[in-house]
Write a protein that holds these residues in place. Sequence first.
Motif, short mmCIF file in Angstrom:
data_model
loop_
_atom_site.label_atom_id
_atom_site.label_comp_id
_atom_site.label_asym_id
_atom_site.label_seq_id
_atom_site.Cartn_x
_atom_site.Cartn_y
_atom_site.Cartn_z
N LYS A 147 2.58 -2.42 -0.34
CA LYS A 147 2.42 -2.33 -1.90
C LYS A 147 3.21 -3.75 -2.39
N THR A 171 -4.56 -4.83 0.01
CA THR A 171 -3.02 -4.33 -0.29
C THR A 171 -2.92 -2.73 -0.46
N HIS A 190 -2.01 0.34 -2.57
CA HIS A 190 -1.58 1.02 -3.79
C HIS A 190 -1.06 2.21 -3.83
N GLU A 209 -5.76 1.99 -10.34
CA GLU A 209 -6.06 0.77 -9.55
C GLU A 209 -6.36 -0.46 -10.12
N VAL A 225 -4.55 -3.65 -10.02
CA VAL A 225 -4.29 -4.22 -9.14
C VAL A 225 -5.59 -5.03 -8.63
N GLU A 258 -12.20 1.16 0.00
CA GLU A 258 -10.60 1.88 -0.05
C GLU A 258 -10.50 2.84 1.36
#
Length: 210
Positions: A20, A149, A151, A158, A161, A183
């Motif tokens: 994160k 990254t 989340h 989201e 981000v 994802e």
Amino acid sequence: MAATEKVDVTKTIDGYRARKGRFDVVDVPDQRFLMVDGHGDPNTSAAFADALGALYPVAYTLKFASKRDLGRDYVVPPLEGLWWADDMAAFTTGRDKTQWSWTMLIMVPEWVDGGMVEAAISAVATKKRPARIDDVRCDVLSEGTCVQTLHVGSFDDEAPVLATMHHDVIPARGLRMTGTHHEIYFSDPRRTPSEKRRTILRQPVLPEDA
């Protein structure tokens, strides 16, 4: 390897690690997945629910076949999704989910061959006949270099981000977006509070001048 030893195949692949607040560049190897395509809001689309209703039985049938026939047991990999829209701002501004197209994925371990996949799909079709079983396929996904990254939180949180990744991080590293937003879902949304859900957000990239 003992038949009772259960392997988590994702622990051997760097692309399944992320932190994160940190955007990492990773090289993702070609991988095979069970796949089902669709379009529309995942919260309300019957096609989305039906896609998962076909993917999971095939994935678990493969797992049990691998353990029974090959003596290789493994943890079924996490659900993943490829997401796109004609206007990618649908993901970062407004979040109009009715505009989203998607492919839902579950990885297939490298030792499971195509014959086993076909047999698993046929077995599920014979016993349970999920609505979208005929749409399940097994294909290779080639992504190469990606920025990703972790989340932690609601799927609806989201957007900031992704905006940082798309508009700040990727250009600052001399890269440009290519391919499809990806994802990886480490949390079951049916059992995990929204604020604790862990999702890898990944974007394939190329050098800016490529």
